[in-house]
Motif scaffolding. Structure first.
Motif, PDB file in Angstrom:
ATOM      1  N   VAL A 146       0.941  -1.182  -0.007  1.00 34.38           N
ATOM      2  CA  VAL A 146      -0.135  -0.039   0.002  1.00 34.38           C
ATOM      3  C   VAL A 146       0.774   1.118  -0.081  1.00 34.38           C
ATOM      4  CG1 VAL A 146      -2.040  -0.857   1.196  1.00 34.38           C
ATOM      5  CG2 VAL A 146      -0.043  -0.117   2.635  1.00 34.38           C
ATOM      6  N   PHE A 147       2.282   1.172  -0.290  1.00 31.71           N
ATOM      7  CA  PHE A 147       2.933   2.284  -0.291  1.00 31.71           C
ATOM      8  C   PHE A 147       2.376   3.276  -1.191  1.00 31.71           C
ATOM      9  CE2 PHE A 147       7.125   4.608  -1.497  1.00 31.71           C
ATOM     10  CZ  PHE A 147       7.295   5.141  -0.325  1.00 31.71           C
ATOM     11  N   ASP A 148       2.017   3.115  -2.294  1.00 33.86           N
ATOM     12  CA  ASP A 148       1.401   4.094  -3.464  1.00 33.86           C
ATOM     13  C   ASP A 148       0.459   4.972  -2.621  1.00 33.86           C
ATOM     14  OD1 ASP A 148       3.415   3.458  -5.300  1.00 33.86           O
ATOM     15  OD2 ASP A 148       1.972   2.161  -6.445  1.00 33.86           O
ATOM     16  N   ILE A 149      -0.215   4.262  -1.866  1.00 38.44           N
ATOM     17  CA  ILE A 149      -1.293   4.992  -1.073  1.00 38.44           C
ATOM     18  C   ILE A 149      -0.740   6.037  -0.242  1.00 38.44           C
ATOM     19  CG2 ILE A 149      -3.582   4.993   0.089  1.00 38.44           C
ATOM     20  CD1 ILE A 149      -4.424   2.563  -1.485  1.00 38.44           C
ATOM     21  N   LEU A 150       0.101   5.405   0.689  1.00 40.74           N
ATOM     22  CA  LEU A 150       0.594   6.029   2.046  1.00 40.74           C
ATOM     23  C   LEU A 150       1.431   7.236   1.466  1.00 40.74           C
ATOM     24  CD1 LEU A 150       1.921   3.409   4.501  1.00 40.74           C
ATOM     25  CD2 LEU A 150      -0.149   4.666   4.619  1.00 40.74           C
ATOM     26  N   LYS A 151       2.039   7.195   0.415  1.00 44.93           N
ATOM     27  CA  LYS A 151       3.039   8.431   0.056  1.00 44.93           C
ATOM     28  C   LYS A 151       2.173   9.602  -0.144  1.00 44.93           C
ATOM     29  CE  LYS A 151       3.655   6.612  -4.787  1.00 44.93           C
ATOM     30  NZ  LYS A 151       4.755   6.005  -5.594  1.00 44.93           N
ATOM     31  N   TRP A 152       0.800   9.499  -0.612  1.00 45.13           N
ATOM     32  CA  TRP A 152       0.050  10.549  -0.829  1.00 45.13           C
ATOM     33  C   TRP A 152      -0.588  10.866   0.555  1.00 45.13           C
ATOM     34  CZ3 TRP A 152      -4.911   9.474  -0.409  1.00 45.13           C
ATOM     35  CH2 TRP A 152      -5.693   8.384  -0.927  1.00 45.13           C
ATOM     36  N   LEU A 153      -0.869  10.111   1.429  1.00 42.94           N
ATOM     37  CA  LEU A 153      -1.504  10.435   2.418  1.00 42.94           C
ATOM     38  C   LEU A 153      -0.486  11.195   3.382  1.00 42.94           C
ATOM     39  CD1 LEU A 153      -3.224   7.183   3.700  1.00 42.94           C
ATOM     40  CD2 LEU A 153      -4.342   9.143   3.145  1.00 42.94           C
ATOM     41  N   PHE A 154       0.703  11.053   3.442  1.00 44.43           N
ATOM     42  CA  PHE A 154       1.638  11.727   4.087  1.00 44.43           C
ATOM     43  C   PHE A 154       2.672  12.572   3.424  1.00 44.43           C
ATOM     44  CE2 PHE A 154       0.360   8.253   6.971  1.00 44.43           C
ATOM     45  CZ  PHE A 154       0.430   9.097   8.409  1.00 44.43           C
ATOM     46  N   GLU A 155       2.448  12.460   2.070  1.00 47.39           N
ATOM     47  CA  GLU A 155       3.522  13.402   1.198  1.00 47.39           C
ATOM     48  C   GLU A 155       4.850  12.959   1.564  1.00 47.39           C
ATOM     49  OE1 GLU A 155       2.420  17.248   1.175  1.00 47.39           O
ATOM     50  OE2 GLU A 155       0.368  16.993   0.453  1.00 47.39           O
ATOM     51  N   PHE A 156       5.438  11.721   1.456  1.00 40.57           N
ATOM     52  CA  PHE A 156       6.670  11.274   1.714  1.00 40.57           C
ATOM     53  C   PHE A 156       7.658  11.839   0.510  1.00 40.57           C
ATOM     54  CE2 PHE A 156       4.687   7.429   3.550  1.00 40.57           C
ATOM     55  CZ  PHE A 156       4.710   7.873   4.861  1.00 40.57           C
ATOM     56  N   PRO A 157       9.093  12.077   0.944  1.00 41.53           N
ATOM     57  CA  PRO A 157      10.083  12.553   0.010  1.00 41.53           C
ATOM     58  C   PRO A 157      10.482  11.463  -0.791  1.00 41.53           C
ATOM     59  CG  PRO A 157      11.032  12.339   2.149  1.00 41.53           C
ATOM     60  CD  PRO A 157       9.447  11.883   2.519  1.00 41.53           C
ATOM     61  N   ILE A 158       9.863  11.254  -2.118  1.00 41.61           N
ATOM     62  CA  ILE A 158      10.256  10.030  -2.687  1.00 41.61           C
ATOM     63  C   ILE A 158      11.154  10.346  -3.901  1.00 41.61           C
ATOM     64  CG2 ILE A 158       9.041   8.410  -4.390  1.00 41.61           C
ATOM     65  CD1 ILE A 158       7.931   8.276  -1.486  1.00 41.61           C
ATOM     66  N   ASN A 159      11.987   9.792  -4.084  1.00 37.68           N
ATOM     67  CA  ASN A 159      13.384   9.670  -5.217  1.00 37.68           C
ATOM     68  C   ASN A 159      12.729   8.910  -6.551  1.00 37.68           C
ATOM     69  OD1 ASN A 159      15.295   9.833  -6.751  1.00 37.68           O
ATOM     70  ND2 ASN A 159      16.746   9.089  -5.205  1.00 37.68           N
ATOM     71  N   PRO A 160      12.246   9.382  -7.495  1.00 38.64           N
ATOM     72  CA  PRO A 160      11.558   8.958  -8.513  1.00 38.64           C
ATOM     73  C   PRO A 160      12.573   7.622  -9.329  1.00 38.64           C
ATOM     74  CG  PRO A 160      11.505  11.225  -8.862  1.00 38.64           C
ATOM     75  CD  PRO A 160      12.290  11.115  -7.772  1.00 38.64           C
TER      76      PRO A 160
END
Length: 268
Positions: A146-160
């Protein structure tokens, strides 16, 4: 937490969604979790059930059914510095008693989750999910598919260029490890356990947190003490071995994964 559960139910009802199979979730054993180092939270999709129950009570005595035994082994790895798979033994249940688990969708589903539906449920209750996780106050979150959902719930600093790398929440409150769902982990138990270890060890700061805490856990034996006092659920012995249903469920998920890969190739 009663006001939180009522808020979830009101939100679902307001959208015309059923709440008759509502599952409360969170910390399995408050005493064990509050003393645990590190505090680990597993975030999953939904419960495979059409009944209404409390996941915390259901799992307070230890892991039940193959999916939760997989989670217990992962918890043991994170808690005890990833001992050899063959040496996990009772550490799995000992670690499990001190973790928490939440589902993004609080009502029951089927053996194969619809990710678009899970994302929609998470979206309409996003503030409530964030509130629940913040109240649990984990040190480490394992995002089980579920990381793809969590990353917009919390706006994590993602490295593309490295999207599967564990990340630290922007305010520094917890780490998040993107990982797979434990649904088919009993088919490839040792392989997936090793994958989790490798993913964690890609980030030195996370290794320092986990392995440093593990030394303390070994020194005081805190979780093993809680483990010894827990009552074993009646299904415990049967659930150690994957059932035929679990194996077929795992095969179905593998087919879905291959189909997704083929779709991506066609799009490229």
């Amino acid at each position: 937490m009663e006001d939180l559960w009522q808020a979830f139910k009101d939100r679902y009802s307001g959208q015309g969604l059923p709440i008759d199979a509502f599952w409360e979730d969170g910390i399995f054993n408050e005493d064990a979790y509050r003393q645990a180092r590190p505090k680990i939270l597993f975030v999953l999709k939904e419960v495979n059930s059409q009944e209404q129950k409390d996941l915390r009570k259901f799992l307070k005595g230890g892991p039940r059914y193959p999916i939760w035994h997989a989670v217990a082994r992962w918890a043991a790895g994170l808690t005890y510095g990833f001992p050899a798979y063959s040496e996990i033994g009772e550490k799995a249940r000992a670690a499990f008693c001190g973790v928490a688990a939440v589902n993004l969708k609080k009502t029951g589903g089927s053996g194969s989750a619809n990710m678009a539906e899970i994302a929609a449920y998470a979206y309409i209750a996003r503030d409530l999910i964030v509130r629940q996780i913040e109240e649990i106050r984990p040190d480490v979150i394992v995002a089980c598919g579920v990381f793809d959902i969590l990353k917009w719930l919390f706006e994590f600093p993602i490295n593309p260029t490295d999207p599967d790398r564990p990340v630290r929440e922007t305010q520094g409150r917890f780490w998040v490890v993107p990982f797979r769902h434990p649904g088919r982990a009993n088919m490839y138990g040792e392989r997936y356990y090793s994958e989790l270890k490798e993913r964690v060890e890609r980030v030195p700061e996370l290794v320092s947190l986990l392995y440093g805490q593990q030394a303390k856990a070994d020194a005081d034996g805190q979780r093993l003490n809680f483990f010894n006092d827990l009552e074993t659920p009646p299904e415990e012995e049967l659930s150690k071995v994957p059932t035929q249903r679990d194996l077929f469920s795992g095969l179905a998920e593998l087919k879905e994964e291959k189909a997704e890969e083929e779709t991506k190739k066609e799009e490229d």
